[in-house]
Design an enzyme around this catalytic site. Structure first.
Site: not given
Length: 222
Positions: A201, A140, A133, A198
């Protein structure tokens, strides 16, 4: 009680960062790297919706960490996301962004707010190495339904620290897994790969080409 503890950790992290001044900086990395070239995603495609959780209290810390709800990505990643959305629109869905570029100092604050268990299971990035990120190459995302504008249900909520968040989780209602897998396929066709912990993500294939940054949203918007 959990949110109160996180809040105290966050405040301590911010105070330490202020006290440390320039010593609290992103990791030093050998280059070469591409020059940053950020784009605000919804400026490229306003049909992409946003729900930037870290600009609100609706996140795992219980407190806002961003000054405004913006979604920036390095341009190649942003343009790839636009292509993903275009393909999904033909199926009756659109992308919903929860988070995109994240300044390194926020990653440090999240690490400080997390419990030892949350760090160990890999749901927060270690600021010593930084997050994808922080490079502007991770996003996301979920889905929204074009017909109603409502968020599409997935096997877990966003930022849920549980087995249900894993992209290969086999439980829960079949329809939620179908939607999760639809999102994954759409992202993978445009050069994104899913994080093993995740479902929301995704990392763009060019992430290694950019360094970890701590540039503010205000600076990116200039």
């Amino acid at each position: 009680m959990v949110h109160s503890t996180r809040f105290l950790r966050l405040m301590l992290s911010l105070l330490l960062a202020v006290a440390a001044g320039c010593r609290s900086t992103p990791p030093k990395e050998p280059g070469p790297f591409r020059d940053p070239d950020f784009a605000e995603v919804i400026q490229l495609d306003p049909r992409i919706h946003t729900d930037i959780r870290y600009a609100t209290a609706n996140n795992f810390t219980g407190h806002p960490l961003y000054p405004e709800p913006k979604a920036f990505l390095q341009r190649p990643a942003a343009e790839a996301l636009v292509r993903v959305n275009r393909n999904l629109l033909a199926l009756g869905y659109g992308l919903l962004i929860y988070d995109a570029y994240r300044p390194w100092s926020v990653t440090q604050a999240l690490w400080d707010a997390a419990s030892p268990h949350e760090r160990t299971i890999g749901f927060v990035a270690d600021p010593k190495t930084g997050s994808k990120h922080n490079r502007g190459c991770a996003v996301d995302v979920g889905l929204y339904e074009l017909r109603t504008g409502k968020e599409v249900a997935m096997p877990s909520g966003y930022d849920e620290f549980s087995e249900r968040a894993h992209p290969d989780y086999t439980g829960g209602p079949p329809e939620t897994r179908r939607m999760r897998d639809l999102l994954r396929r759409a992202m993978e066709t445009q050069g994104f790969s899913v994080d093993p912990n995740e479902w929301w993500h995704f990392n763009h294939k060019d992430w290694r080409a950019y360094r970890v940054l701590d540039t503010s949203f205000a600076e990116l918007a200039r």
